[in-house]
Design an enzyme around this catalytic site. Structure first.
Site, PDB file in Angstrom:
ATOM      1  N   ALA A 130     -30.522  71.415  15.707  1.00 51.60           N
ATOM      2  CA  ALA A 130     -29.531  71.894  14.747  1.00 51.60           C
ATOM      3  C   ALA A 130     -28.635  70.797  14.214  1.00 51.60           C
ATOM      4  O   ALA A 130     -27.902  71.010  13.245  1.00 51.60           O
ATOM      5  CB  ALA A 130     -28.670  72.989  15.381  1.00 51.60           C
ATOM      6  N   TYR A 167     -35.116  68.072  23.117  1.00 53.99           N
ATOM      7  CA  TYR A 167     -34.267  67.729  21.978  1.00 53.99           C
ATOM      8  C   TYR A 167     -35.124  67.171  20.852  1.00 53.99           C
ATOM      9  O   TYR A 167     -36.004  66.325  21.072  1.00 53.99           O
ATOM     10  CB  TYR A 167     -33.202  66.710  22.401  1.00 53.99           C
ATOM     11  CG  TYR A 167     -32.235  67.308  23.390  1.00 53.99           C
ATOM     12  CD1 TYR A 167     -31.024  67.836  22.974  1.00 53.99           C
ATOM     13  CD2 TYR A 167     -32.575  67.413  24.736  1.00 53.99           C
ATOM     14  CE1 TYR A 167     -30.153  68.429  23.883  1.00 53.99           C
ATOM     15  CE2 TYR A 167     -31.720  68.008  25.653  1.00 53.99           C
ATOM     16  CZ  TYR A 167     -30.512  68.516  25.216  1.00 53.99           C
ATOM     17  OH  TYR A 167     -29.660  69.114  26.114  1.00 53.99           O
ATOM     18  N   LYS A 176     -31.391  65.167  10.726  1.00 57.17           N
ATOM     19  CA  LYS A 176     -31.796  64.047  11.572  1.00 57.17           C
ATOM     20  C   LYS A 176     -33.222  64.178  12.082  1.00 57.17           C
ATOM     21  O   LYS A 176     -33.989  63.205  12.084  1.00 57.17           O
ATOM     22  CB  LYS A 176     -30.823  63.930  12.742  1.00 57.17           C
ATOM     23  CG  LYS A 176     -31.165  62.842  13.729  1.00 57.17           C
ATOM     24  CD  LYS A 176     -30.066  62.610  14.749  1.00 57.17           C
ATOM     25  CE  LYS A 176     -29.782  63.815  15.589  1.00 57.17           C
ATOM     26  NZ  LYS A 176     -28.846  63.495  16.706  1.00 57.17           N
ATOM     27  N   GLN A 217     -28.413  78.456  14.874  1.00 60.97           N
ATOM     28  CA  GLN A 217     -27.076  78.293  15.448  1.00 60.97           C
ATOM     29  C   GLN A 217     -26.096  78.219  14.279  1.00 60.97           C
ATOM     30  O   GLN A 217     -25.897  77.166  13.682  1.00 60.97           O
ATOM     31  CB  GLN A 217     -27.001  77.027  16.301  1.00 60.97           C
ATOM     32  CG  GLN A 217     -25.687  76.866  17.045  1.00 60.97           C
ATOM     33  CD  GLN A 217     -25.614  75.550  17.814  1.00 60.97           C
ATOM     34  OE1 GLN A 217     -26.315  74.583  17.498  1.00 60.97           O
ATOM     35  NE2 GLN A 217     -24.742  75.493  18.814  1.00 60.97           N
ATOM     36  N   ARG A 248     -24.215  60.267  11.729  1.00 63.67           N
ATOM     37  CA  ARG A 248     -24.313  58.813  11.840  1.00 63.67           C
ATOM     38  C   ARG A 248     -25.542  58.255  11.129  1.00 63.67           C
ATOM     39  O   ARG A 248     -25.640  57.052  10.907  1.00 63.67           O
ATOM     40  CB  ARG A 248     -24.332  58.395  13.311  1.00 63.67           C
ATOM     41  CG  ARG A 248     -22.990  58.570  14.010  1.00 63.67           C
ATOM     42  CD  ARG A 248     -23.124  58.394  15.507  1.00 63.67           C
ATOM     43  NE  ARG A 248     -23.718  57.113  15.867  1.00 63.67           N
ATOM     44  CZ  ARG A 248     -24.195  56.824  17.074  1.00 63.67           C
ATOM     45  NH1 ARG A 248     -24.178  57.750  18.022  1.00 63.67           N
ATOM     46  NH2 ARG A 248     -24.702  55.637  17.327  1.00 63.67           N
TER      47      ARG A 248
END
Length: 449
Positions: A10, A103, A22, A75, A15
């Protein structure tokens, strides 16, 4: 024991300084998320849930491309990793087995490490994957006692003594589905960040009398991607690993550090790859083929004995049969070249089929696009295409036929025929000298004026 995967994807990755989520940034030509899902596939999961954020349809699409059966949980508010896992609950109802949390931005976990994680469930209800990095920096720390895991403490919440611990948290854990879902419902926001940390389930489990333990992985496989620098490091790590694997299987890389591979590149033993070759996704190179320097291949199949390059480009849909030759500054797209076909110089072959042992001269172009639609060129076996031939598709050249150099071929050529499609040459004696004198005189007048 049945296994379900929950993959957290999510995060936008601020960065990264990118409009793209990402987990959609690529390593080895595949999104980070695809790598994570492939890692989890080693556990043969019965269910897969990918947790995305709002308005992240592209992430859901990438998940389904890699794993069509994956459930997509959203989410709506990014309230931490524990809250993210809780969103997977509707997809895990009545599931009797273990949940492994991965992840989407951690692409390199090895199957052996995940197997060790699953096996450790025999001695504890909650198992966490830890590692010892060269620089623990701001990683969360695993507080242990023997083989037992007492708690996980985030760096910002850790005491100075806890910060001296070298064993760090990867975030990956395994636990029974029923237990894990109960625990994440009890999480409370951390005082420092307001987030619900998944790591807090360890202490909650122990408070309920459950056991917690850990297994160790290597720092290299825990590499997460949070910035462009991390992405570059991940690409470098992937390439180093992929090159080493090819060398181990008997592929010759004359300058390994210059060759770029994709996640699905397949190269047979005794193939030779010269320097500065780039493999995009979907390439298979068979045993004994040779890819010469500065070539780019994507979505193509190169059979044994074939030679490609230097400076060649093979695009998606390109099929080379055995002992084909594709030379310098040749581009081939959506075309089949039969056994022994030669296209050696400065040519474009698109939307075409060329029969065995045919030779295509320098500067040949299959003119496949009329501005609206693509059309095919069919060239038979043992055909000789003269240099600088323009084949205006749709067109067929029969077996054993020839085209004269400089021809524009707009009609089918029968087998064994010679086709000429060019203007007749006319010589004008002395005219070149007269024209040059006239041009020089004009230039002198312009300069004087």
């Amino acid at each position: 024991m049945a296994t379900a995967l929950v993959v957290l994807a999510a995060g936008m990755g601020s960065r990264m300084r990118s409009d793209r989520p990402k987990v959609l940034h690529e390593v080895g030509g595949a999104p980070l998320l695809a790598h994570a899902l492939r890692a989890g596939r080693a556990l043969a999961p019965e269910r897969v849930v990918v947790v995305t954020g709002p308005d992240m349809e592209a992430v859901a699409a990438a998940a389904h491309e890699e794993c069509p059966e994956a459930g997509i949980a959203v989410q709506a508010e990014r309230l931490g990793t524990g809250h993210a896992v809780a969103q997977a609950a509707p997809f895990l109802q009545s599931f009797e087995g273990d949940v492994v949390v991965l992840y989407g931005d951690t692409p390199f976990i090895r199957p052996e490490t995940l197997a060790a994680l699953a096996e450790a469930r025999a001695r504890a209800e909650v198992v966490v994957l830890g590692f010892e990095p060269a620089d623990p920096a701001r990683y969360g720390r695993l507080v242990t006692e023997g083989e037992g895991l007492l708690r996980i403490v985030e760096w910002q919440d850790a005491s100075e003594e806890e910060r001296q611990i070298r064993l760090c948290n990867s975030g990956v854990l395994a636990a029974p589905a029923e237990l894990l879902l109960k625990l994440v419902q009890r999480l409370t926001p951390a005082a420092t960040s307001g987030e619900q940390y998944l790591t807090d389930v360890v202490e909650l489990a122990r408070q309920d009398g459950a056991r917690a333990t850990f297994v160790r992985g290597s720092e290299a496989e825990m590499l997460g991607v949070n910035s462009r620098a991390d992405l570059a490091a991940a690409e470098a790590a992937f390439q180093a690993r992929a090159r080493a694997a090819l060398l181990e299987t008997g592929v010759t890389l004359t300058a390994p550090e210059t060759v770029m591979l994709s996640h699905d590149t397949v190269i047979g033993r005794d193939a030779e790859i010269e320097p500065y070759v780039v493999f995009g996704p979907g390439v298979t190179v068979e045993t004994g083929a040779r890819i010469r320097a500065f070539s780019h291949l994507e979505g193509c199949h190169v059979s044994r004995g074939s030679v490609v390059g230097p400076y060649a480009r093979l695009r998606p849909g390109c099929e080379l049969a055995e002992n084909a030759r594709v030379g310098n500054f040749v581009e081939i797209k959506n075309a089949t070249l039969g056994a022994g076909v030669k296209v050696n110089h400065l040519s474009y072959i698109g939307d075409a089929a060329i029969g065995a042992q045919s030779n295509v001269g320098a500067g040949t172009v299959t003119c496949n696009y009329d501005g609206v639609s693509k059309h095919r060129t069919e060239i038979g076996a043992d055909v000789f295409i003269g240099s600088d031939t323009m084949l205006v598709a749709p067109v067929r050249v029969g077996d054993g036929a020839m085209t004269g150099s400089g021809s524009v071929i707009t009609e089918d050529v029968p087998a064994e025929a010679l086709a000429l499609g060019r203007a007749r040459q006319v010589n004008k004696p002395g005219l070149a000298a007269k024209l040059m004198a006239r041009l020089r005189a004009r230039a002198q007048r312009n300069k004087a004026g």
